[in-house]
Design a protein around this motif. Structure first.
Motif, PDB file in Angstrom:
ATOM      1  N   SER A  64       0.841  -1.203   0.000  1.00  0.00           N
ATOM      2  CA  SER A  64       0.000   0.000   0.000  1.00  0.00           C
ATOM      3  C   SER A  64       0.870   1.245   0.000  1.00  0.00           C
ATOM      4  CB  SER A  64      -0.904   0.012   1.238  1.00  0.00           C
ATOM      5  OG  SER A  64      -1.754  -1.096   1.230  1.00  0.00           O
TER       6      SER A  64
ATOM      7  N   GLU B 250      10.098  -5.861  -4.582  1.00  0.00           N
ATOM      8  CA  GLU B 250       8.938  -6.532  -3.990  1.00  0.00           C
ATOM      9  C   GLU B 250       9.159  -8.048  -3.975  1.00  0.00           C
ATOM     10  OE1 GLU B 250       6.012  -6.066  -2.383  1.00  0.00           O
ATOM     11  OE2 GLU B 250       5.676  -8.220  -2.614  1.00  0.00           O
TER      12      GLU B 250
ATOM     13  N   THR C  79      -6.976   0.155   8.028  1.00  0.00           N
ATOM     14  CA  THR C  79      -5.748   0.956   8.007  1.00  0.00           C
ATOM     15  C   THR C  79      -5.182   1.304   6.629  1.00  0.00           C
ATOM     16  OG1 THR C  79      -4.797  -1.212   8.511  1.00  0.00           O
ATOM     17  CG2 THR C  79      -4.896   0.385  10.299  1.00  0.00           C
TER      18      THR C  79
END
Ligand SMILES: Cc1cc2nc3c(=O)[nH]c(=O)nc-3n(C[C@H](O)[C@H](O)[C@H](O)COP(=O)(O)OP(=O)(O)OC[C@H]3O[C@@H](n4cnc5c(N)ncnc54)[C@H](O)[C@@H]3O)c2cc1C
Length: 519
Positions: A24, A45, A502
């Motif tokens: 995110s 990643e 979140t």
């Protein structure tokens, strides 16, 4: 495709930033930092990167109506004790007695596997951050960054309309299911306000969930922010590449070491590996509690007791009911409405601390997830060894604080009243969990402890705070205390958990930190 950047090709005036973790926050960072053509950005990643979200392997990343169990997961479990119980709902349980801690392993990270609930933090959430010393993170300061994320057609001064992430609400005009409307009506029958915008000024009551999905496609940070930046010549995406640790010259970060042993050099390193990944990388790099680092034979670069501590999460239970499959009708979309309420009850002026979210994922079954969103309990994350492939020890410590249990039990009792309201009568049958025999508060408490689960909102394991505070890991711009050229920018730096899911708060942190880095 994976390419390795060569430091030899870098012009002397250019700056290279490595962003570790394309979740995110990481996709927002990579996208915003690479807007500066003088900065070379390398996004590393551990999971795959789907340039084409329609390819079959990406199905559960693309499909916003599938969430939780996914093939793109780190496979973490919590050390929290969950007793095996024949009465525990099996939804979201991999195995009786085991509490999974889902974490997306794919570009987009959590935003590629989550339920797309796009609630924004409240003003009171930001007041708490300020109270803990994050004085630059006032509501007035963060609101423009929240607006920058979204494209919300609901309009009004509170909302953004030009951000990368579209926000959708189901209404009577666009496919709100009668059962989901009945849930809102039942909440109203119990005295709750009904609201069209749970990201509006009051942020309490029953209404449509703001969702970052479009036509059933999850609008992760990868399909929004990263997509917009993909073709830039100064952005390199290394997927399926796992990072071991940060490389230091003294206390100055100079690059990263991959699990393969390869080193990549950079002028600045940003860890956006999430609330489990970032503290684990810091510890393997010599940044963390000295006793642990000494035990594992890791040379100390910066002694920071707070790394991995103060883990916050929202505990949750799944109330389950028999449902009339004919009355319920279509099961999809599975999530459309929710209730934000206070454990003090509908008449209470107390700040909301509970969520109730109805789901329909299989015929004949209705689930209401009840989550406590202002928990006091805290857990921790720590590495077990120097081996980057060994999973960290995660203790969520859900409901360790007795007040958390008390308030979640109040939520369960109140949701029973909602489910028994006239509007839901034709849809819902017998209660399967906690079950009709579980009546008094003591029995409900025991049932809740046996069935405790997580809303999957881990935060605060590398908390923002002034240097010298025992729990502080980073400064207000994400810079890691006691080091240079190293930041953490992700959910782990929140000083305390917000009272909402979140994802948007995490992206707001990344938007603001990227702006600070570009100043
Ligand atoms: C199942 C699930 C449902 C959720 N539902 C919602 C919801 O509906 N709404 C909401 O607001 N929030 C939800 N959340 C929470 C929200 O998605 C997270 O708070 C948010 O994604 C955290 O962002 P992050 O950038 O901190 O970490 P992440 O998004 O987890 O990103 C971390 C990235 O770093 C990578 N990484 C980690 N370690 C390494 C390494 N060593 N090397 C290289 N890469 C690494 C990971 O693969 C990952 O891509 C959910 C989360 C989950 C898992």
């Amino acid at each position: 495709m994976t390419t390795t950047p060569s430091s030899a090709q870098q012009a002397p005036s250019r700056r290279r930033v490595i962003v570790v973790g394309g979740g995110s926050a990481g996709c927002v960072m990579a996208s915003r930092l690479s807007e500066d053509p003088e900065t070379d950005v390398v996004l590393v990643e551990a999971g795959p990167d789907y340039e084409d979200i329609d390819e079959p392997a990406a199905d559960n990343v693309r499909n916003a109506w599938l969430f939780g169990f996914t093939s793109h997961d780190w496979g973490y479990v919590s050390d929290d004790h969950i007793p095996e119980s024949s009465n525990t709902p099996d939804f979201a349980i991999v195995e009786q007695g085991v509490l999974p801690v889902f974490a997306g392993k794919v570009t987009g990270g959590g935003s590629s596997v989550n339920a797309t609930n796009a609630l924004q933090p409240t003003k009171l959430d930001m007041d708490r951050w300020v109270g803990l010393g994050a004085t630059d993170w006032t509501w007035d300061e963060v609101l423009p960054y929240l607006q920058k994320i979204e494209n919300d057609p609901i309009g009004g001064e509170r909302h953004g309309s030009e951000g990368y992430v579209p926000v959708h609400r189901w209404t009577a005009d666009n496919g709100l299911r009668p059962f989901m409307q009945a849930f809102v009506d039942a909440c109203a029958e119990q005295g709750h306000p009904v609201t069209a915008d749970l990201n509006g000024d009051s942020q309490r009551g029953a209404g449509p969930v703001p969702l970052n999905q479009r036509d059933g496609v999850r609008q992760s940070s990868a399909v929004t922010y990263l997509k917009a930046a993909r073709d830039r010549p100064n952005l390199t995406i290394l997927d399926d590449v796992q990072v071991d640790r940060v490389l230091f010259d003294g206390t100055r970060a100079t690059g990263i070491v991959l699990v393969s042993g390869e080193e990549l050099l950079a002028d600045e390193v940003v860890l956006s590996a999430g609330s489990i990944g970032s503290p684990a990388i810091l510890m393997r790099s010599g940044v963390g509690p000295k006793p642990l680092l000494d035990d594992l034979g890791i040379e100390v670069v910066s002694e920071l007791d707070g790394v991995g501590q103060k883990l916050g999460d929202h505990p949750l239970v799944y109330m389950t009911y028999e449902a009339d499959a004919d009355a319920i009708g279509e099961l999809l979309p599975p999530l459309q409405t929710m209730l934000v309420f206070s454990s003090g009850g509908p008449e209470s002026d107390l700040e909301p601390d509970l969520h109730a979210i109805p789901f329909t994922l299989q015929p004949g079954l209705m689930i209401v997830a009840v989550g406590l969103v202002r928990p006091l309990s805290m857990g921790s994350v720590s590495i077990r060894s120097r081996d980057p492939l060994e999973k960290p020890r995660i203790l969520l410590n859900l409901m360790h604080h007795p007040d958390d249990l008390k308030r979640l039990v109040a939520g369960v009792a109140h949701v029973r009243e909602i489910v028994a309201s006239p509007s839901l009568e034709k849809y819902v049958g017998a209660e399967l969990w906690p079950g009709p025999d579980v009546v008094d508060r003591g029995d409900i408490s025991r049932a809740v402890l046996e069935a405790k689960n997580t809303y999957v909102h881990m935060v605060s394991t590398c908390s923002m705070g002034d240097p010298g505070l025992p729990w502080a890991v980073v400064g207000q711009d994400g810079t890691v205390h006691g080091t240079q050229n190293l930041r953490v920018v992700d959910a782990s730096i929140m000083p305390v958990i917000p009272s909402v899911p979140t994802n948007f708060t995490t992206m707001m942190i990344a938007e603001r930190c990227a702006a600070l880095m570009r100043q």
